[in-house]
Design a protein around this motif. Structure first.
Motif, mmCIF file in Angstrom:
data_model
loop_
_atom_site.group_PDB
_atom_site.id
_atom_site.type_symbol
_atom_site.label_atom_id
_atom_site.label_comp_id
_atom_site.label_asym_id
_atom_site.label_seq_id
_atom_site.Cartn_x
_atom_site.Cartn_y
_atom_site.Cartn_z
ATOM 1 N N LEU A 60 4.048 -13.370 11.136
ATOM 2 C CA LEU A 60 3.149 -14.493 10.859
ATOM 3 C C LEU A 60 1.900 -14.022 10.107
ATOM 4 C CD1 LEU A 60 2.323 -17.453 11.196
ATOM 5 C CD2 LEU A 60 1.359 -16.821 13.434
ATOM 6 N N ARG A 61 1.322 -12.921 10.553
ATOM 7 C CA ARG A 61 0.110 -12.395 9.909
ATOM 8 C C ARG A 61 0.378 -12.018 8.446
ATOM 9 N NH1 ARG A 61 -1.719 -7.141 11.990
ATOM 10 N NH2 ARG A 61 -0.761 -7.906 13.904
ATOM 11 N N VAL A 62 1.526 -11.426 8.175
ATOM 12 C CA VAL A 62 1.877 -11.057 6.795
ATOM 13 C C VAL A 62 1.940 -12.302 5.916
ATOM 14 C CG1 VAL A 62 3.774 -10.191 5.353
ATOM 15 C CG2 VAL A 62 3.012 -8.880 7.339
ATOM 16 N N ARG A 63 2.548 -13.378 6.427
ATOM 17 C CA ARG A 63 2.623 -14.617 5.645
ATOM 18 C C ARG A 63 1.233 -15.204 5.424
ATOM 19 N NH1 ARG A 63 7.063 -15.432 8.987
ATOM 20 N NH2 ARG A 63 6.001 -17.034 10.209
ATOM 21 N N MET A 64 0.393 -15.134 6.436
ATOM 22 C CA MET A 64 -0.946 -15.722 6.330
ATOM 23 C C MET A 64 -1.848 -14.958 5.359
ATOM 24 S SD MET A 64 -1.630 -16.843 10.258
ATOM 25 C CE MET A 64 -3.217 -17.549 9.906
ATOM 26 N N ARG A 65 -1.605 -13.678 5.170
ATOM 27 C CA ARG A 65 -2.448 -12.878 4.275
ATOM 28 C C ARG A 65 -2.321 -13.298 2.812
ATOM 29 N NH1 ARG A 65 -1.154 -7.464 7.210
ATOM 30 N NH2 ARG A 65 -2.745 -7.536 8.831
ATOM 31 N N HIS A 66 -1.287 -14.031 2.461
ATOM 32 C CA HIS A 66 -1.133 -14.498 1.081
ATOM 33 C C HIS A 66 -2.243 -15.478 0.698
ATOM 34 C CE1 HIS A 66 2.627 -12.486 0.494
ATOM 35 N NE2 HIS A 66 3.208 -13.143 1.482
#
Length: 130
Positions: A60-66
């Motif tokens: 989830l965090r990886v997706r949010m960093r975009h």
């Protein structure tokens, strides 16, 4: 992601970069382990159920960093310096992620850039500054 055997070999190559490496794990965009694991002879600091929660949170965090890619550029890796270990995450294609853990006295100024070279085929856009 690519062939699981190739990914397992890549994880082992990354673990072999430094004797202070603890783990190299590839997590898919839904937070499930697809390859890799702990270094032989070491036990995880967390229980398996905690692993699953950590993997889902990381995905989830990886997706949010975009969210800030347009302003700051793409994230190539993130690092957490914790009391017991250093944890690094490397976003890959399709929001998959490489998750590393290592001892705190590792040379964390050089290791991530060695890893970026190894995982370059799995990244959507390679980093051009190393």
């Amino acid at each position: 992601m690519d062939n699981v055997d190739e990914l397992e070999k890549m994880c082992q190559t990354i673990i072999a970069l430094d004797p202070k490496m603890r783990s190299a794990r590839l997590i898919n965009n839904r937070g499930h382990l697809t390859a890799g694991g702990m270094k032989d002879g070491l036990l995880s600091l967390e229980a398996q159920k905690q692993d699953e929660m950590m993997f889902m949170e990381l995905a989830l965090r990886v997706r949010m960093r975009h969210e800030f890619d347009a302003e700051f550029g793409e994230v190539h890796f993130s690092m957490s310096y914790r009391d017991k270990v250093i944890v690094m995450s490397f976003p890959l294609n399709n929001d998959d992620v490489l998750l590393l853990s290592c001892e705190k006295d590792i040379d964390f100024g050089k290791l991530p850039f060695k890893v970026l070279k190894i995982i370059e085929p799995l990244k959507k856009s390679p980093m051009k500054t190393f």
